[in-house]
Design a protein around this motif. Structure first.
Motif, short mmCIF file in Angstrom:
data_model
loop_
_atom_site.label_atom_id
_atom_site.label_comp_id
_atom_site.label_asym_id
_atom_site.label_seq_id
_atom_site.Cartn_x
_atom_site.Cartn_y
_atom_site.Cartn_z
N GLU A 171 0.90 -1.26 0.03
CA GLU A 171 0.05 0.05 0.05
C GLU A 171 0.86 1.37 -0.01
N ASP A 172 2.09 1.14 0.80
CA ASP A 172 2.86 2.50 0.79
C ASP A 172 3.62 2.68 -0.25
N ALA A 173 3.78 1.64 -1.27
CA ALA A 173 4.67 1.83 -2.29
C ALA A 173 3.97 2.07 -3.73
N LEU A 174 2.59 2.12 -3.65
CA LEU A 174 1.73 2.41 -4.63
C LEU A 174 1.62 3.75 -5.11
N TYR A 175 1.64 4.12 -6.07
CA TYR A 175 1.34 5.54 -6.63
C TYR A 175 0.26 5.45 -7.73
N GLN A 176 -0.69 6.30 -6.90
CA GLN A 176 -1.84 6.90 -8.00
C GLN A 176 -1.34 8.06 -8.99
N THR A 177 -1.47 7.82 -10.59
CA THR A 177 -1.10 8.63 -11.28
C THR A 177 -2.27 9.61 -11.53
N GLU A 178 -2.07 10.66 -12.45
CA GLU A 178 -3.02 11.79 -12.71
C GLU A 178 -4.12 11.15 -13.73
N VAL A 179 -3.90 9.64 -14.19
CA VAL A 179 -4.97 9.16 -14.97
C VAL A 179 -5.63 8.11 -13.89
N SER A 180 -7.02 8.53 -13.93
CA SER A 180 -7.91 7.57 -13.01
C SER A 180 -7.75 6.27 -13.23
N ARG A 181 -7.64 5.39 -12.09
CA ARG A 181 -7.63 3.74 -12.19
C ARG A 181 -6.23 3.40 -12.64
N LEU A 182 -5.33 4.12 -12.59
CA LEU A 182 -3.94 3.75 -13.42
C LEU A 182 -2.86 4.19 -11.91
N GLU A 183 -2.29 3.01 -11.37
CA GLU A 183 -1.25 3.25 -10.39
C GLU A 183 0.16 2.53 -10.91
N VAL A 184 0.95 3.01 -10.20
CA VAL A 184 2.47 2.56 -10.62
C VAL A 184 3.13 1.93 -9.31
N LEU A 185 3.81 0.96 -9.48
CA LEU A 185 4.60 0.36 -8.54
C LEU A 185 6.17 0.42 -9.11
N THR A 186 7.01 1.41 -8.65
CA THR A 186 8.27 1.55 -9.25
C THR A 186 9.22 0.53 -8.75
N SER A 187 10.57 0.51 -9.36
CA SER A 187 11.30 -0.58 -9.29
C SER A 187 11.79 -0.48 -7.60
N GLY A 188 12.03 0.81 -7.26
CA GLY A 188 12.43 0.73 -5.54
C GLY A 188 14.08 0.98 -5.54
N SER A 189 14.29 0.78 -4.32
CA SER A 189 15.75 0.70 -3.93
C SER A 189 16.61 -0.03 -4.85
N HIS A 190 17.76 0.23 -4.87
CA HIS A 190 18.73 -0.63 -5.98
C HIS A 190 19.11 -1.87 -5.26
N SER A 191 19.15 -2.81 -6.08
CA SER A 191 19.43 -4.20 -5.53
C SER A 191 20.50 -4.83 -6.16
N PHE A 192 21.21 -5.49 -5.47
CA PHE A 192 22.46 -6.20 -5.99
C PHE A 192 22.17 -7.37 -6.49
N ASN A 193 20.92 -7.81 -6.22
CA ASN A 193 20.83 -9.33 -6.57
C ASN A 193 19.34 -9.33 -7.40
N PRO A 194 19.32 -8.57 -8.58
CA PRO A 194 17.90 -8.70 -8.89
C PRO A 194 17.06 -9.89 -9.15
N ALA A 195 17.98 -10.64 -10.02
CA ALA A 195 17.23 -12.07 -10.44
C ALA A 195 16.98 -13.10 -8.97
N GLU A 196 17.92 -13.06 -8.36
CA GLU A 196 17.49 -13.86 -6.97
C GLU A 196 16.34 -13.20 -6.24
N LEU A 197 16.25 -11.78 -6.34
CA LEU A 197 15.21 -11.08 -5.79
C LEU A 197 13.83 -11.45 -6.27
N LEU A 198 13.73 -11.33 -7.64
CA LEU A 198 12.40 -11.78 -8.49
C LEU A 198 12.35 -13.10 -8.41
N GLU A 199 13.10 -13.94 -8.09
CA GLU A 199 12.97 -15.40 -8.11
C GLU A 199 12.37 -15.99 -6.79
#
Length: 218
Positions: free
Chosen positions: A113-141
């Protein structure tokens, strides 16, 4: 003073989002056609789509953002996830901060909930990538990513994941088979046929379901 980030409106970078700034343009109409075509393959249980390309610089992220706007304009609840943890750009397109996002949710440092952004477009939200990760593949797995996608499928009509190049990045292959479908973005005059074929083979080896391709002439 702390703000609920989901309530904070983002100021859209209009030069990237033609479907928002010029909804009656020919380009916007083309995105409506893509949206309609996706509806034919988008059964009720198919909600999570990963968008990738054979290589960088083929306009994939701009495609994702415009397609999301076009879908939201049809009163669908849409979420865009920036899964390009190495070189994220979605936050730049929508002009929103990127201190907290996907990586922070997966590591348990931030609630969804705290990571979601509501855009100017109604019903469109964004979850950005966030803080830099040193192991993106492992994190997404992780199991957490699988559980997150299941949760998001219940909250949104469609979730579009902006992923890095399938050839270049292992993490794209890691999460591709967790999605209901994969869409390839090919750039006319830039994407070599051999590379497109190689990308298809790589995704098939990852047991990903390729549902279509978008030819970008930009």
């Amino acid at each position: 003073m702390a703000l609920n980030r989901k309530k904070q409106l983002s100021k859209i970078k209009r030069r990237h989002l033609v479907t928002y700034s010029h909804p009656e343009s020919i380009i916007s109409e083309q995105f409506r056609e893509i949206r309609t075509n996706m509806k034919f393959i988008n059964k009720s249980e198919n909600k999570i789509f990963l968008i990738t390309s054979p290589k960088d610089g083929e306009g994939k992220s701009t495609m994702v953002a415009n397609l999301a706007v076009s879908m939201a304009q049809q009163k669908e609840k849409i979420l865009v996830i920036d899964a390009n943890l190495r070189e994220p750009i979605i936050h730049s397109i929508f002009k929103i901060p990127n201190e907290k996002g996907l990586t922070n949710v997966l590591t348990g440092h931030t609630s969804l909930e705290d990571a979601l952004y509501q855009t100017e477009v109604s019903r469109l939200e964004v979850l950005t990538s966030g803080s830099h990760s040193f192991n993106p593949a492992e994190l997404l797995e992780t199991r957490g990513m699988k559980e997150l996608l299941k949760k998001l499928a219940q909250l949104y009509d469609v979730v579009l994941i902006d992923a890095p190049s399938a050839i270049k990045s292992t993490e794209t292959r890691v999460i591709a088979n967790q999605c209901d479908g994969v869409v390839l973005v090919l750039n006319k005059g830039k994407t070599e046929i051999e590379l497109a074929i190689e990308t298809k083979k790589v995704l098939e080896l990852a047991h990903a379901k390729i549902v279509g391709a978008i030819l970008n002439e930009g």
